[in-house]
Motif scaffolding. Structure first.
Motif, PDB file in Angstrom:
ATOM      1  N   PRO A 123     -31.464  52.682 107.357  1.00  0.00           N
ATOM      2  CA  PRO A 123     -31.180  51.270 107.644  1.00  0.00           C
ATOM      3  C   PRO A 123     -31.568  50.854 109.058  1.00  0.00           C
ATOM      4  CG  PRO A 123     -29.277  52.329 106.634  1.00  0.00           C
ATOM      5  CD  PRO A 123     -30.277  53.408 106.907  1.00  0.00           C
ATOM      6  N   PHE A 124     -31.425  51.773 110.013  1.00  0.00           N
ATOM      7  CA  PHE A 124     -31.746  51.420 111.400  1.00  0.00           C
ATOM      8  C   PHE A 124     -33.247  51.133 111.537  1.00  0.00           C
ATOM      9  CE2 PHE A 124     -33.188  52.795 115.638  1.00  0.00           C
ATOM     10  CZ  PHE A 124     -32.512  51.844 116.402  1.00  0.00           C
ATOM     11  N   ILE A 125     -34.047  52.023 110.935  1.00  0.00           N
ATOM     12  CA  ILE A 125     -35.512  51.842 111.025  1.00  0.00           C
ATOM     13  C   ILE A 125     -35.942  50.580 110.263  1.00  0.00           C
ATOM     14  CG2 ILE A 125     -37.754  52.880 110.419  1.00  0.00           C
ATOM     15  CD1 ILE A 125     -36.514  55.586 111.051  1.00  0.00           C
ATOM     16  N   VAL A 126     -35.302  50.324 109.124  1.00  0.00           N
ATOM     17  CA  VAL A 126     -35.642  49.117 108.355  1.00  0.00           C
ATOM     18  C   VAL A 126     -35.357  47.871 109.185  1.00  0.00           C
ATOM     19  CG1 VAL A 126     -35.051  47.751 106.306  1.00  0.00           C
ATOM     20  CG2 VAL A 126     -35.276  50.222 106.095  1.00  0.00           C
ATOM     21  N   GLY A 127     -34.186  47.857 109.825  1.00  0.00           N
ATOM     22  CA  GLY A 127     -33.792  46.698 110.642  1.00  0.00           C
ATOM     23  C   GLY A 127     -34.783  46.473 111.779  1.00  0.00           C
ATOM     24  N   LYS A 128     -35.130  47.574 112.459  1.00  0.00           N
ATOM     25  CA  LYS A 128     -36.031  47.483 113.615  1.00  0.00           C
ATOM     26  C   LYS A 128     -37.429  47.011 113.183  1.00  0.00           C
ATOM     27  CE  LYS A 128     -37.589  50.829 116.435  1.00  0.00           C
ATOM     28  NZ  LYS A 128     -37.701  52.118 117.019  1.00  0.00           N
ATOM     29  N   TRP A 142     -39.640  43.552 113.997  1.00  0.00           N
ATOM     30  CA  TRP A 142     -41.016  43.565 114.516  1.00  0.00           C
ATOM     31  C   TRP A 142     -41.937  42.687 113.634  1.00  0.00           C
ATOM     32  CZ3 TRP A 142     -45.633  45.035 112.252  1.00  0.00           C
ATOM     33  CH2 TRP A 142     -46.751  45.011 113.106  1.00  0.00           C
ATOM     34  N   ILE A 143     -41.785  42.811 112.291  1.00  0.00           N
ATOM     35  CA  ILE A 143     -42.655  42.042 111.383  1.00  0.00           C
ATOM     36  C   ILE A 143     -42.493  40.534 111.633  1.00  0.00           C
ATOM     37  CG2 ILE A 143     -43.021  41.393 108.936  1.00  0.00           C
ATOM     38  CD1 ILE A 143     -42.284  44.308 108.229  1.00  0.00           C
ATOM     39  N   ILE A 144     -41.243  40.115 111.805  1.00  0.00           N
ATOM     40  CA  ILE A 144     -40.995  38.678 112.003  1.00  0.00           C
ATOM     41  C   ILE A 144     -41.646  38.212 113.318  1.00  0.00           C
ATOM     42  CG2 ILE A 144     -39.153  36.966 112.421  1.00  0.00           C
ATOM     43  CD1 ILE A 144     -37.492  38.834 110.404  1.00  0.00           C
ATOM     44  N   GLU A 145     -41.454  38.990 114.381  1.00  0.00           N
ATOM     45  CA  GLU A 145     -42.052  38.608 115.680  1.00  0.00           C
ATOM     46  C   GLU A 145     -43.572  38.608 115.614  1.00  0.00           C
ATOM     47  OE1 GLU A 145     -40.479  40.961 118.867  1.00  0.00           O
ATOM     48  OE2 GLU A 145     -38.891  39.476 119.163  1.00  0.00           O
ATOM     49  N   GLU A 146     -44.122  39.611 114.943  1.00  0.00           N
ATOM     50  CA  GLU A 146     -45.579  39.738 114.827  1.00  0.00           C
ATOM     51  C   GLU A 146     -46.148  38.575 113.991  1.00  0.00           C
ATOM     52  OE1 GLU A 146     -47.641  41.374 116.366  1.00  0.00           O
ATOM     53  OE2 GLU A 146     -49.428  41.712 115.149  1.00  0.00           O
ATOM     54  N   ALA A 147     -45.426  38.204 112.913  1.00  0.00           N
ATOM     55  CA  ALA A 147     -45.911  37.104 112.059  1.00  0.00           C
ATOM     56  C   ALA A 147     -45.932  35.793 112.849  1.00  0.00           C
ATOM     57  CB  ALA A 147     -45.033  36.990 110.821  1.00  0.00           C
ATOM     58  N   ALA A 156     -45.842  54.391 104.307  1.00  0.00           N
ATOM     59  CA  ALA A 156     -46.049  53.819 102.967  1.00  0.00           C
ATOM     60  C   ALA A 156     -44.740  53.286 102.354  1.00  0.00           C
ATOM     61  CB  ALA A 156     -46.663  54.866 102.052  1.00  0.00           C
ATOM     62  N   LYS A 157     -43.629  54.008 102.565  1.00  0.00           N
ATOM     63  CA  LYS A 157     -42.345  53.582 101.975  1.00  0.00           C
ATOM     64  C   LYS A 157     -41.867  52.273 102.597  1.00  0.00           C
ATOM     65  CE  LYS A 157     -40.749  58.189 100.795  1.00  0.00           C
ATOM     66  NZ  LYS A 157     -39.858  59.290 101.200  1.00  0.00           N
ATOM     67  N   LEU A 158     -42.015  52.190 103.921  1.00  0.00           N
ATOM     68  CA  LEU A 158     -41.605  50.950 104.602  1.00  0.00           C
ATOM     69  C   LEU A 158     -42.494  49.785 104.183  1.00  0.00           C
ATOM     70  CD1 LEU A 158     -40.837  52.067 108.263  1.00  0.00           C
ATOM     71  CD2 LEU A 158     -39.209  51.127 106.632  1.00  0.00           C
ATOM     72  N   LYS A 159     -43.793  50.065 104.042  1.00  0.00           N
ATOM     73  CA  LYS A 159     -44.731  49.011 103.654  1.00  0.00           C
ATOM     74  C   LYS A 159     -44.339  48.448 102.284  1.00  0.00           C
ATOM     75  CE  LYS A 159     -49.201  49.498 104.686  1.00  0.00           C
ATOM     76  NZ  LYS A 159     -50.627  49.776 104.625  1.00  0.00           N
ATOM     77  N   GLN A 160     -44.034  49.342 101.352  1.00  0.00           N
ATOM     78  CA  GLN A 160     -43.649  48.897 100.002  1.00  0.00           C
ATOM     79  C   GLN A 160     -42.349  48.092 100.037  1.00  0.00           C
ATOM     80  OE1 GLN A 160     -43.661  50.900  96.478  1.00  0.00           O
ATOM     81  NE2 GLN A 160     -45.849  50.842  96.445  1.00  0.00           N
ATOM     82  N   ARG A 172     -33.798  36.842 103.549  1.00  0.00           N
ATOM     83  CA  ARG A 172     -33.790  37.801 102.442  1.00  0.00           C
ATOM     84  C   ARG A 172     -33.565  39.214 102.973  1.00  0.00           C
ATOM     85  NH1 ARG A 172     -32.582  37.334  97.408  1.00  0.00           N
ATOM     86  NH2 ARG A 172     -33.363  39.448  97.283  1.00  0.00           N
ATOM     87  N   LEU A 173     -34.204  39.497 104.115  1.00  0.00           N
ATOM     88  CA  LEU A 173     -34.070  40.833 104.694  1.00  0.00           C
ATOM     89  C   LEU A 173     -32.601  41.118 105.024  1.00  0.00           C
ATOM     90  CD1 LEU A 173     -35.315  43.428 105.762  1.00  0.00           C
ATOM     91  CD2 LEU A 173     -35.767  42.272 107.915  1.00  0.00           C
TER      92      LEU A 173
END
Ligand SMILES: C[S@@+](CC[C@H](N)C(=O)[O-])C[C@H]1O[C@@H](n2cnc3c(N)ncnc32)[C@H](O)[C@@H]1O
Length: 473
Positions: free
Chosen positions: A123-128, A132-137, A188-192, A264-265
């Motif tokens: 969960p910690f890595i997912v949150g982090k 990052w994805i939101i800031e990058e987008a 790959a798991k995080l990407k999916q 959603r996240l």
């Protein structure tokens, strides 16, 4: 009770120990019949625990339903198969109960949902990573808009036209920014996982951030007047073509995909934390046609599945392409896959099977009213015969298969799918046990037909029922 069962036991109406006690002395055959005669409605219970709520899926069953059969009819370590796995409800329940879940589907989105729902993540890595994805987008949208628009030049013309018709330009830009940030992930798991969060902001009953109003319908309607969340008009009747019959005078409020993604996240994180607490998840998922399973004969301990409705009543691909186009699938490829779904409407090059008396009679009755519809129903029962034959082959002798199915109405005639599948199952070697009936709350599910029930109409009442057909090998 295992740790996993303990976490989720409160989701079941009877505790697992209580149910086991009631059934310890019953033979497997009696047990199966008793289970099928139990109250299988599961209305009012919470189905949003673990990863079950990651993504919407039409006609998915309540998790308590597969859980009930899995816990009563198998032991930890045994193999539970769902050959038409959909959003993986059976698989999630299998892994929660420490069984091995095996799933097949031909729909790429169904497989992606099932995979992510049964893959534990930190969960910690997912949150982090999500942060990052939101800031990058946001950054990409602001600084690299040209580069983002350029992504579409790799798409086929049909795919581009589809996206331009169903998504506002402002929405497209944010979706492109999100998807390219997700594509940059190396794990790959995080990407999916993040692709699934992305998809979940599009595939909702009301069409999410797309211009579609109703993705559960066979033909989605495009909103004609579009506002943003502050009430500002984004697109009005003057902009869209009046002569398009698929446009209806309905409005829609669209919010920013990046904001929706963030929301959603946050919701999904609850499930990520719960799934991370499970010790081990063993699942096998393959993209295969259920009519030809890549599994050994006599290898499976239990099957719990729900096939599509007859006559393509829920057109999975029509909805799923709204999301899949963003992951590099072209409209052309998706249209090819669509033809392979059980219950499709095309009657070209169909291999028709000989059916038992009752299903053959219903096919004949509908054929007399409408030859094409009769042929479509014959196709459905033929495909289900081949699917049931495969289920019978892979199941261990003495074990059970549970098929949950709704009926359809064709030319005013109920297809009596529950009874017909019971007869077809017997014709391929199964011993029929019993048909349980469960009442479904259509308001709570993505369903094809209208939500209003006229209790004076027998057919309408049947459309709010599902049939739980039990077999033994
Ligand atoms: C009613 S849904 C299953 C829903 C599932 N029980 C759940 O809870 O999410 C039926 C599934 O059958 C799949 N399907 C249709 N034709 C198929 C085929 N020929 N082989 C494998 N899967 C197929 C569809 O893609 C869909 O995911």
């Amino acid at each position: 009770m295992s740790s996993a069962e303990h976490i989720f036991a409160d989701q079941l109406r009877l505790s697992v120990t209580e149910q086991r006690q009631r059934l310890t002395d019953a033979s497997y055959t009696e047990k199966l019949r008793w289970l099928l005669e139990s109250d299988l409605d599961f209305q009012g219970v919470n189905g949003a625990y673990a990863s079950h709520n990651y993504h919407a899926f039409p006609a998915k069953f309540p998790p308590q339903l597969p859980a009930f059969f899995i816990q009563q009819l198998t032991e930890p370590g045994e193999i539970v198969l769902d050959p038409l796995v959909g959003s993986g409800t059976t698989l999630v329940e299998a892994v929660i109960s420490e069984r091995i879940g095996v799933g097949c589907d031909i729909d790429p989105l169904a497989l992606m949902i099932s995979k992510v729902k049964t893959t534990p993540l930190d969960p910690f890595i997912v949150g982090k990573t999500g942060h990052w994805i939101i800031e990058e987008a946001v950054r990409l949208k602001k600084e690299k808009a040209d580069q983002l628009w350029n992504i579409k030049s790799d798409w086929t013309t049909k795919t581009r036209n589809f996206v331009d018709y169903w998504f506002m330009p402002t929405t497209q830009l944010e979706l492109l920014a999100l998807s390219s940030a997700i594509d940059d992930l190396t794990d790959a798991k995080l990407k999916q996982f993040f692709r699934l969060v992305f998809s979940s902001i599009i595939i909702t009953k009301s069409g999410g951030v797309s211009l579609a109003r109703d993705l559960a319908h066979t033909r989605p309607h495009r909103a004609k007047v579009v506002y943003d969340t502050s009430g500002k008009l984004l697109e009005g009747m003057d902009i869209v073509k009046e002569d398009n019959p698929r446009l209806v005078h309905i409005s829609k409020t669209l919010s920013s995909p990046i904001k929706e993604f963030e929301k959603r996240l946050k919701k999904t994180m609850v499930g990520v934390r719960q799934m991370a607490s499970l010790k081990r998840m063993r699942t096998i998922l393959t993209q295969t046609d259920a009519q030809s399973l890549p599994l050994a004969t006599n290898s499976v301990d239990l099957i719990v599945t729900s096939p599509p409705y007859a006559s393509n009543a829920i057109d999975y691909m029509r909805a799923h392409k709204f999301s899949l186009v963003w992951f590099g699938y072209s409209i052309e490829i998706l249209s090819q896959t669509r033809r392979k779904y059980v219950g499709g409407e095309s009657i070209n090059q169909v291999h028709y099977e000989t059916l038992p008396h009752y299903p053959a009679q219903i096919v004949q009755e509908i054929w007399q009213l409408d030859e094409r519809k009769g042929a479509v129903l014959h196709r459905y029962y033929s495909e289900m015969k081949r699917t049931l034959r495969e289920m019978h082959r892979v199941l261990k002798p003495g074990k059970a298969a549970i098929i949950v199915v709704g009926s359809s109405v064709m030319r005013g005639r109920d297809t009596e799918t529950g009874q017909c599948l019971a007869d077809i199952g017997e014709s391929v070697g199964f011993t029929f046990s019993h048909i349980g009936i469960r009442y479904i709350d259509r308001d709570k599910r993505m369903m094809p037909a209208g939500n209003q029930v006229d209790l004076n109409s027998q057919i309408q009442r049947r459309m709010h029922q599902e049939f739980v057909v039990g077999f033994l090998k």
